[in-house]
Enzyme design. Structure first.
Site, PDB file in Angstrom:
ATOM      1  N   LEU A 159      12.735  60.916 -35.280  1.00 30.01           N
ATOM      2  CA  LEU A 159      12.678  62.098 -36.142  1.00 30.01           C
ATOM      3  C   LEU A 159      11.207  62.481 -36.222  1.00 30.01           C
ATOM      4  O   LEU A 159      10.334  61.601 -36.217  1.00 30.01           O
ATOM      5  CB  LEU A 159      13.201  61.778 -37.542  1.00 30.01           C
ATOM      6  CG  LEU A 159      14.698  61.483 -37.675  1.00 30.01           C
ATOM      7  CD1 LEU A 159      15.044  61.083 -39.103  1.00 30.01           C
ATOM      8  CD2 LEU A 159      15.550  62.673 -37.244  1.00 30.01           C
ATOM      9  N   ASP A 160      10.919  63.772 -36.329  1.00 34.67           N
ATOM     10  CA  ASP A 160       9.528  64.209 -36.493  1.00 34.67           C
ATOM     11  C   ASP A 160       8.948  63.580 -37.749  1.00 34.67           C
ATOM     12  O   ASP A 160       9.680  63.254 -38.678  1.00 34.67           O
ATOM     13  CB  ASP A 160       9.450  65.731 -36.687  1.00 34.67           C
ATOM     14  CG  ASP A 160      10.024  66.497 -35.528  1.00 34.67           C
ATOM     15  OD1 ASP A 160      10.019  65.966 -34.410  1.00 34.67           O
ATOM     16  OD2 ASP A 160      10.488  67.630 -35.770  1.00 34.67           O
ATOM     17  N   MET A 161       7.635  63.528 -37.780  1.00 36.87           N
ATOM     18  CA  MET A 161       6.955  62.968 -38.954  1.00 36.87           C
ATOM     19  C   MET A 161       7.396  63.667 -40.244  1.00 36.87           C
ATOM     20  O   MET A 161       7.588  63.030 -41.277  1.00 36.87           O
ATOM     21  CB  MET A 161       5.456  63.142 -38.753  1.00 36.87           C
ATOM     22  CG  MET A 161       4.631  62.510 -39.807  1.00 36.87           C
ATOM     23  SD  MET A 161       3.133  61.945 -39.013  1.00 36.87           S
ATOM     24  CE  MET A 161       2.102  61.657 -40.385  1.00 36.87           C
ATOM     25  N   THR A 165      10.279  65.218 -40.723  1.00 32.35           N
ATOM     26  CA  THR A 165      11.739  65.243 -40.888  1.00 32.35           C
ATOM     27  C   THR A 165      12.166  64.006 -41.662  1.00 32.35           C
ATOM     28  O   THR A 165      11.597  62.928 -41.480  1.00 32.35           O
ATOM     29  CB  THR A 165      12.438  65.269 -39.512  1.00 32.35           C
ATOM     30  OG1 THR A 165      12.038  66.444 -38.813  1.00 32.35           O
ATOM     31  CG2 THR A 165      13.957  65.273 -39.643  1.00 32.35           C
ATOM     32  N   ARG A 206      14.034  72.671 -35.182  1.00 39.98           N
ATOM     33  CA  ARG A 206      12.991  73.595 -35.669  1.00 39.98           C
ATOM     34  C   ARG A 206      12.792  74.746 -34.683  1.00 39.98           C
ATOM     35  O   ARG A 206      12.643  75.905 -35.088  1.00 39.98           O
ATOM     36  CB  ARG A 206      11.665  72.841 -35.850  1.00 39.98           C
ATOM     37  CG  ARG A 206      11.697  71.843 -36.978  1.00 39.98           C
ATOM     38  CD  ARG A 206      10.428  70.982 -37.005  1.00 39.98           C
ATOM     39  NE  ARG A 206      10.643  69.793 -37.793  1.00 39.98           N
ATOM     40  CZ  ARG A 206      10.557  69.733 -39.125  1.00 39.98           C
ATOM     41  NH1 ARG A 206      10.220  70.807 -39.809  1.00 39.98           N
ATOM     42  NH2 ARG A 206      10.791  68.619 -39.758  1.00 39.98           N
TER      43      ARG A 206
END
Ligand code: URA
Length: 251
Positions: free
Chosen positions: A111-113, A115, A199
């Site tokens: 997961l993105d930082m 998210t 996103r």
């Protein structure tokens, strides 16, 4: 395949207890209630036996298996952590949130930082490989807070697939979970896992994402696990995950 004759194999109530479903007595009760099937046939007899290697046992339609000897953990990732266990740039990593274990766990995808939500970790390399491989089309469900209120035509663009700079996206499911004038929450299900995909998809149709939270990965839902907390998957969740990865019966 019919249930194995009662003269050989393992007792079904013992198997259910060993799989963590219930106590042996509790197993007899759920069997008597008609909740247990073996190879799609309801089995109620207290003394029934099965072959744990070949028979498919389900409780309320959910596959049951015995321990694989592997560890499967879910984390509700907060923002501000990178989804790796070490970071050369010295940022905060999810390693800080992991339970104490001497197993070598690794995360299933990222997961993105910024998210939040469901991230799974395991020491089962084969399973992790499959769940991350695009070929298996594991579905992932997100709640995205976006600017504005997407129109129905906009949602349809996402459903049909849109063009991103790394190629078209596969058809996705999307609906508005909470409409609002300034911001809305949309629920989106994708079966791919490209970098910052959600996103980018929403940004491409004019709805920048303010917050992104993953609530489901394949058959596993995050539920009410608090931010920053971990828990091991139940035997039933593990069996469902293994089945979802096309690995069939428990190994
Ligand atoms: N899509 C994104 O944009 N970010 C994530 O972290 C996961 C999916």
């Amino acid at each position: 395949m019919e249930p194995t004759p009662t003269s050989s194999g393992e007792r079904l109530n013992r198997f259910l207890a060993r799989s963590g479903v219930s106590s042996r007595r509790g197993a007899e009760e759920i069997m008597a209630a008609g909740q247990v099937t073996v190879n799609d046939v309801v089995v109620r007899e207290p003394g029934a036996k099965i072959d744990p290697e070949t028979d498919v046992v389900e409780v309320d339609g959910v596959r049951v298996g015995v321990a694989t000897g592997r560890m499967y953990v879910m984390l509700n990732k907060p923002t501000g952590y990178v989804s790796t266990l070490s970071d050369p740039q010295g940022r905060k990593t999810i390693a800080e949130l992991m339970p104490a274990t001497d197993r070598r766990l690794f995360n299933i995808g990222r997961l993105d930082m910024d998210t939040t939500g469901l991230l799974m970790l395991t020491d089962d390399g084969e399973l992790a490989h499959r769940l991350m491989h695009p070929k298996y089309h594991v579905s992932k469900e997100y709640l995205a807070t976006v600017y504005g209120r997407p129109a129905e035509e906009t949602l349809q663009l996402i459903r049909d697939g849109i063009e991103l700079d790394d190629g078209p996206t596969a058809p996705a499911e999307i609906s508005i979970d909470r409409p609002g004038d300034t911001t809305s929450v949309v629920r989106l299900v994708i079966r791919e896992g490209r970098k910052r995909q959600v996103r980018r998809m929403l940004g491409a149709v004019g709805h920048r994402v303010l917050a992104l939270h993953r609530v489901r990965f394949g058959p596993i839902t995050l539920g009410d696990l608090p931010f920053g907390m971990t828990r091991e998957l139940t035997p039933q969740e593990t069996a469902a995950l293994i089945e979802n990865a096309g690995l069939g019966r428990m190994r």
